[in-house]
Each structure stands twice: as structure tokens, then as C-alpha cells.
Enzyme design. Structure first.
Site, short mmCIF file in Angstrom:
data_model
loop_
_atom_site.label_atom_id
_atom_site.label_comp_id
_atom_site.label_asym_id
_atom_site.label_seq_id
_atom_site.Cartn_x
_atom_site.Cartn_y
_atom_site.Cartn_z
N PRO A 128 0.82 -1.22 0.00
CA PRO A 128 0.00 0.00 0.00
C PRO A 128 0.86 1.27 0.00
O PRO A 128 0.52 2.25 -0.66
CB PRO A 128 -0.81 -0.13 1.29
CG PRO A 128 -0.88 -1.61 1.54
CD PRO A 128 0.41 -2.18 1.03
N GLY A 131 4.87 1.50 -4.08
CA GLY A 131 4.58 1.04 -5.44
C GLY A 131 5.80 1.27 -6.31
O GLY A 131 6.70 0.42 -6.40
N ARG A 242 8.59 -7.31 -18.15
CA ARG A 242 8.26 -6.11 -18.94
C ARG A 242 8.20 -6.42 -20.42
O ARG A 242 7.37 -5.87 -21.15
CB ARG A 242 9.28 -5.01 -18.63
CG ARG A 242 9.05 -4.43 -17.25
CD ARG A 242 10.17 -3.54 -16.77
NE ARG A 242 9.85 -3.11 -15.41
CZ ARG A 242 10.73 -2.67 -14.52
NH1 ARG A 242 12.00 -2.59 -14.85
NH2 ARG A 242 10.33 -2.31 -13.32
N HIS A 338 -14.27 2.16 -35.13
CA HIS A 338 -15.55 1.46 -35.01
C HIS A 338 -16.70 2.42 -34.68
O HIS A 338 -17.84 1.97 -34.54
CB HIS A 338 -15.47 0.37 -33.93
CG HIS A 338 -14.80 -0.88 -34.38
ND1 HIS A 338 -13.44 -0.98 -34.56
CD2 HIS A 338 -15.30 -2.10 -34.72
CE1 HIS A 338 -13.13 -2.21 -34.96
NE2 HIS A 338 -14.24 -2.90 -35.07
N GLY A 339 -16.40 3.71 -34.52
CA GLY A 339 -17.46 4.67 -34.20
C GLY A 339 -18.17 4.28 -32.91
O GLY A 339 -17.55 3.73 -31.99
N GLU A 363 4.06 -3.49 -13.50
CA GLU A 363 5.44 -3.95 -13.75
C GLU A 363 6.38 -2.76 -13.92
O GLU A 363 7.33 -2.79 -14.70
CB GLU A 363 5.48 -4.92 -14.95
CG GLU A 363 4.49 -6.06 -14.76
CD GLU A 363 4.97 -7.43 -15.17
OE1 GLU A 363 6.05 -7.53 -15.75
OE2 GLU A 363 4.23 -8.39 -14.88
N ARG A 375 18.42 7.33 -16.06
CA ARG A 375 19.58 7.07 -15.19
C ARG A 375 20.78 6.64 -16.02
O ARG A 375 21.89 7.11 -15.80
CB ARG A 375 19.26 5.94 -14.21
CG ARG A 375 18.66 6.41 -12.93
CD ARG A 375 18.42 5.20 -12.01
NE ARG A 375 17.33 5.48 -11.10
CZ ARG A 375 16.44 4.59 -10.69
NH1 ARG A 375 16.49 3.35 -11.13
NH2 ARG A 375 15.50 4.94 -9.86
C1 FAD Z 1 -4.45 -4.61 -12.03
C2 FAD Z 1 -3.12 -4.50 -11.35
C3 FAD Z 1 -2.37 -5.65 -11.17
C4 FAD Z 1 -1.14 -5.58 -10.51
N1 FAD Z 1 -0.44 -6.74 -10.27
C5 FAD Z 1 0.66 -6.69 -9.46
C6 FAD Z 1 1.29 -7.91 -9.03
O1 FAD Z 1 0.91 -9.02 -9.43
N2 FAD Z 1 2.34 -7.82 -8.17
C7 FAD Z 1 2.81 -6.63 -7.71
O2 FAD Z 1 3.77 -6.63 -6.94
N3 FAD Z 1 2.22 -5.46 -8.09
C8 FAD Z 1 1.15 -5.46 -8.94
N4 FAD Z 1 0.53 -4.29 -9.32
C9 FAD Z 1 1.01 -3.03 -8.76
C10 FAD Z 1 1.69 -2.12 -9.78
O3 FAD Z 1 2.94 -2.66 -10.13
C11 FAD Z 1 1.77 -0.72 -9.15
O4 FAD Z 1 0.44 -0.20 -9.15
C12 FAD Z 1 2.72 0.19 -9.87
O5 FAD Z 1 4.04 -0.24 -9.70
C13 FAD Z 1 2.60 1.65 -9.40
O6 FAD Z 1 2.61 1.75 -8.02
P1 FAD Z 1 1.48 2.63 -7.29
O7 FAD Z 1 0.16 2.17 -7.82
O8 FAD Z 1 1.73 2.56 -5.84
O9 FAD Z 1 1.69 4.10 -7.84
P2 FAD Z 1 2.70 5.21 -7.23
O10 FAD Z 1 4.05 4.63 -7.08
O11 FAD Z 1 2.08 5.82 -6.05
O12 FAD Z 1 2.74 6.26 -8.42
C14 FAD Z 1 1.69 7.21 -8.65
C15 FAD Z 1 2.09 8.03 -9.87
O13 FAD Z 1 3.31 8.75 -9.60
C16 FAD Z 1 4.26 8.44 -10.60
N5 FAD Z 1 5.61 8.46 -10.01
C17 FAD Z 1 6.02 7.85 -8.86
N6 FAD Z 1 7.32 8.13 -8.64
C18 FAD Z 1 7.73 8.94 -9.65
C19 FAD Z 1 8.96 9.57 -9.97
N7 FAD Z 1 10.04 9.42 -9.21
N8 FAD Z 1 9.03 10.33 -11.08
C20 FAD Z 1 7.93 10.48 -11.88
N9 FAD Z 1 6.74 9.92 -11.62
C21 FAD Z 1 6.63 9.15 -10.53
C22 FAD Z 1 3.89 7.05 -11.10
O14 FAD Z 1 4.43 6.80 -12.38
C23 FAD Z 1 2.39 7.16 -11.10
O15 FAD Z 1 1.94 7.81 -12.26
C24 FAD Z 1 -0.66 -4.33 -10.05
C25 FAD Z 1 -1.41 -3.17 -10.28
C26 FAD Z 1 -2.62 -3.25 -10.92
C27 FAD Z 1 -3.43 -1.99 -11.13
#
Ligand code: FAD
Length: 384
Positions: A128, A131, A242, A338-339, A363, A375
Site C-alpha cells: 500500500p 509502489g 516487462r 468502429h465509431g 510492472e 539514469r
Molecule cells: C491490475 C493490477 C495488477 C497488478 N499486479 C501486481 C502484481 O501481481 N504484483 C505486484 O507486486 N504489483 C502489482 N501491481 C502493482 C503495480 O505494479 C503498481 O500499481 C505500480 O508499480 C505503481 O505503483 P502505485 O500504484 O503505488 O503508484 P505510485 O508509485 O504511487 O505512483 C503514482 C504516480 O506517480 C508516478 N511516479 C512515482 N514516482 C515517480 C517519480 N520518481 N518520477 C515520476 N513519476 C513518478 C507514477 O508513475 C504514477 O503515475 C498491479 C497493479 C494493478 C493496477
């Protein structure tokens, strides 16, 4: 490999996956989406054809194929259903992490049933509060004799609740990436539980749940590799993941483009088929061109990962960004062609748009892909 000509074997592998997608996935994909059905039996049928352990070594039942072969397979599977293809991709990523970093005992214990997909696997990194900044993860694995005691929560885990094997990145040491280890948690372990199936925009044919650890005791024998290399394992898995998710985007979009071509030739407006309008022809030409460009980079990155070149991670990030952005745009353009009918569920195009949208997020978001590429660029600019 010659990036511009597939071998006879590769063509046969792609055709096999394409046929499977057309016969076993495509006819049911819309119903699975609507009913939120996770088609485990059909995935086992895919595994029977070698798609459960595509780049797993053959001594434990894997197919021993390359990353490029995998890209061909996932593109083909996604023409039938991107969501199911993407789950099979995650499963393969987890199996590879065990194959690459597991001991002989772990490989022999875990991989045969993963290759047949009798057991399904989930990848547990996101939390939570962690990410994009995954190295900030907090799920704790405290050593207690010959067990780790896990406490914490993983978020958004694909396949959770159904999967049998959870490949979990947990903190066994200090803050940051060096304090993370990878631990395999089996489904019926006491202290392991799951959140509700998330309601999502797409990817409805696979469950997404939180994975919760409360005083969850896991044998130390389930740790992959030594303590402290878990983040490295997680990132190595994602290089290939990826590519696969990029291939899923290209396959989904190719399916949408093919349907658009057929539709544009049939649909009449202003006295002729809409395919006769040059504006539409140019759009179709751009869609085909951009998909081919993304596919070419994806194959290049797959070849780099197979050859373990130093720029493989960067190329995988580039390919994931281009393939998933292009895939979404092409699918969205297909909807436009497909409109109004494109917006209706019956035509199957809006499902592809919904499914492909999340590939730009998971991912590693496409912003994170840019961070990885940047980087490398900044490093080089400084002469590193
Ligand atoms: C349907 C679904 C399935 C998934 N399955 C898996 C799974 O099987 N296993 C698993 O481990 N995870 C899984 N995920 C999690 C997914 O990998 C994360 O949602 C993703 O990595 C982004 O993390 P977050 O949602 O916490 O977004 P955040 O990290 O909070 O990011 C929010 C926004 O800020 C941007 N951001 C963050 N840091 C920066 C930065 N330094 N510079 C610029 N922009 C930035 C992000 O790109 C994004 O647009 C899944 C997610 C979904 C929606």
C-alpha cells in the site's frame, strides 16, 4: 538471432500460440471479462503446450525457450485475451525467479507443478505504501529459528487467492534495497490471507487482491538465494516481465487493428466503405507502422536479455514503455474507427482498450521506465 527473420521453429511456436488463442481464449474472452472468471483449466491447457514454463530449464519440465520465443508467444496469446496472456506472463516470471535463483532442491520441489500450471504463482512486491518506490517496502520477515515470521501487506497482487505459490519480497534486514529477501510462501500457510477481489477497469479475467501476512511462519528453506538479494531478484524478474507485458500490449492491439481493417472495409458512410477515405487509411497505416516499430524494439530487447548484454535492463524498459503506450493508443484508435459500435461491449474493442490501459501502470509505471532509461543516460553523460 536475426531480428528481422524468425526461424522455422519460432514461426511454429508463434502459430501454435496463435491457434490456441483463437480456439481456446478468443471465443470466451468477453464472457470471462463480464463474469470475472479466471480460466484456470484453459491456462493448464496452455501449459500442456509448453506455455507454463516457457524459459524454464527442461530438467524440471520447462520448455527451455528464449525471451524472444516468449515475446512471440505472449503477443499471439493476447490476440485471444490480453488479460489471460498477462497472467500467464506473471506466472512465468515467478517460475523463472525460482529457476534462476532457487536451489536444486527448491527447483525440483516447486517447478514441475508450476510448469504444468497445476500450481499457479503470484509475484508479491507492491505494498500500500510502496509502489514505484518498491525498495521502501515494509513487509517484515523476522528470523525465528528455522523459520521466518512474516507480517505486512502486499497490494494489487495478480492471481492472489487462487495462486498456490507466492513469491514474496520481504524485509529481512536494513532499510533500502539491500535489506530485502525473496521468500516463497505456499497457499495454505497459517497467517496468510487475502483481501477482496478488486473492482477494476479491465483485467477482469484475473483476480487482484491484497495479500496479508499475520504472524505467518515460513521455513527458511523457502528463501531464494542468500538474504539481501531479494530486490535484485525482483528486478531481474521484471526485465523479462516487462518484455512479456509489452508483447501482450502489441498482441491485443494487433487484434484490434485486424478487426478495424475488416470493419472499415464493410462499414459504409457517404456512399463508400470508410476504408476508402484517405484519412482513415492514414490512421490505419500509422497504427500498423507504430505497432511494427514497437515490436522491433521489443524483439531487440528480448535478444539483448537472452544474450545478457549490459544494456538489457535499459532496453527492456524502453521496450515496455513504447510497446504499452503504442498498444494502448492503437487499441483506442481502433475503437474510434468502429465509431459508436466501438464503445459497445458486444464488439470487443472497448475490452481491449480497458485491458491494455493497465499495462502502462504495472510492472513499473511508464514514468519509472523513463527513470531507468534516464539514469543510464545521465550516468553516461558523466562518463560512468
Ligand atoms: C491490475 C493490477 C495488477 C497488478 N499486479 C501486481 C502484481 O501481481 N504484483 C505486484 O507486486 N504489483 C502489482 N501491481 C502493482 C503495480 O505494479 C503498481 O500499481 C505500480 O508499480 C505503481 O505503483 P502505485 O500504484 O503505488 O503508484 P505510485 O508509485 O504511487 O505512483 C503514482 C504516480 O506517480 C508516478 N511516479 C512515482 N514516482 C515517480 C517519480 N520518481 N518520477 C515520476 N513519476 C513518478 C507514477 O508513475 C504514477 O503515475 C498491479 C497493479 C494493478 C493496477
Amino acid at each position: 538471432m536475426n531480428a528481422f527473420a524468425l526461424t522455422e521453429d519460432q514461426i511454429a511456436i508463434r502459430d501454435m500460440a496463435q491457434e490456441f488463442a483463437a480456439e481456446t481464449l478468443a471465443p470466451h474472452a468477453m464472457r470471462w471479462d463480464e463474469e470475472k472468471h479466471f480460466p484456470v483449466e484453459e491456462m493448464r491447457a496452455a501449459a500442456a503446450l509448453g506455455m507454463g514454463g516457457i524459459y524454464i530449464q527442461d530438467d524440471v519440465g520447462g520448455s527451455g525457450l528464449t525471451r524472444l520465443d516468449a515475446a512471440l508467444i505472449f503477443e499471439a496469446l493476447s490476440t485471444g485475451c490480453p488479460t489471460v496472456a498477462a497472467y500467464i506472463s506473471i506466472h512465468n516470471m515467478c517460475a523463472w525467479m525460482i529457476d534462476r535463483y532457487g536451489s536444486d532442491e527448491q527447483r525440483r520441489r516447486l517447478l514441475p507443478k508450476l510448469c504444468t500450471m497445476e500450481h499457479l504463482a503470484s509475484y508479491c512486491l507492491t505494498e500500500p505504501g510502496a509502489g514505484s518506490d518498491a525498495a521502501a517496502l515494509k513487509t517484515k520477515a523476522a528470523l525465528d529459528g528455522d523459520h521466518y515470521v512474516l507480517d505486512g501487506q502486499k497490494q494489487f497482487i495478480s492471481g492472489a487467492g487462487v495462486s498456490d505459490i507466492y513469491v514474496v519480497m520481504a524485509r529481512t534486514g536494513e532499510a533500502g534495497p539491500g535489506g530485502i529477501s525473496t521468500i516463497v510462501v505456499e497457499k495454505d500457510t497459517p497467517g496468510l490471507s487475502f483481501g477482496a477481489n478488486e473492482k477494476k477497469m479491465g483485467w477482469n479475467a484475473q483476480p487482484t487482491r491484497a495479500v496479508i501476512f499475520e504472524n505467518c511462519r515460513v521455513p527458511v528453506a523457502n528463501r531464494l538465494g542468500p538474504e539481501g538479494i531479494g530486490f535484485k531478484i525482483a528486478m531481474a524478474g521484471l526485465d523479462g516481465g516487462r518484455l512479456n507485458i509489452g508483447a501482450c500490449s502489441i498482441g491485443g492491439a494487433q487484434g484490434a487493428l485486424d478487426r478495424s481493417l475488416a470493419y472499415a472495409k464493410e462499414r459504409k458512410a457517404f456512399g463508400s466503405a470508410i476504408a476508402d477515405f484517405q484519412a482513415l487509411q492514414f490512421k490505419l497505416a500509422d497504427m500498423a507502422t507504430e505497432l511494427e516499430a514497437a515490436r522491433s524494439l521489443l524483439w531487440r530487447a528480448a535478444a539483448a536479455l537472452d544474450a545478457k548484454t549490459p544494456d538489457a535492463t535499459k532496453l527492456c524498459a524502453m521496450a515496455k514503455r513504447i510497446a504499452t503506450d503504442t498498444g494502448f493508443e492503437v487499441a483506442n484508435d481502433a475503437l474510434q474507427i468502429h465509431g459508436g459500435y466501438g464503445y459497445l461491449a458486444d464488439y470487443g474493442i472497448e475490452k481491449i482498450v480497458r485491458d491494455l490501459r493497465v499495462h502502462q501502470i504495472l510492472e513499473g509505471t511508464n514514468e519509472v521506465m523513463r527513470m531507468i532509461v534516464a539514469r543510464g543516460l545521465v550516468g553516461r553523460a558523466k562518463g560512468n
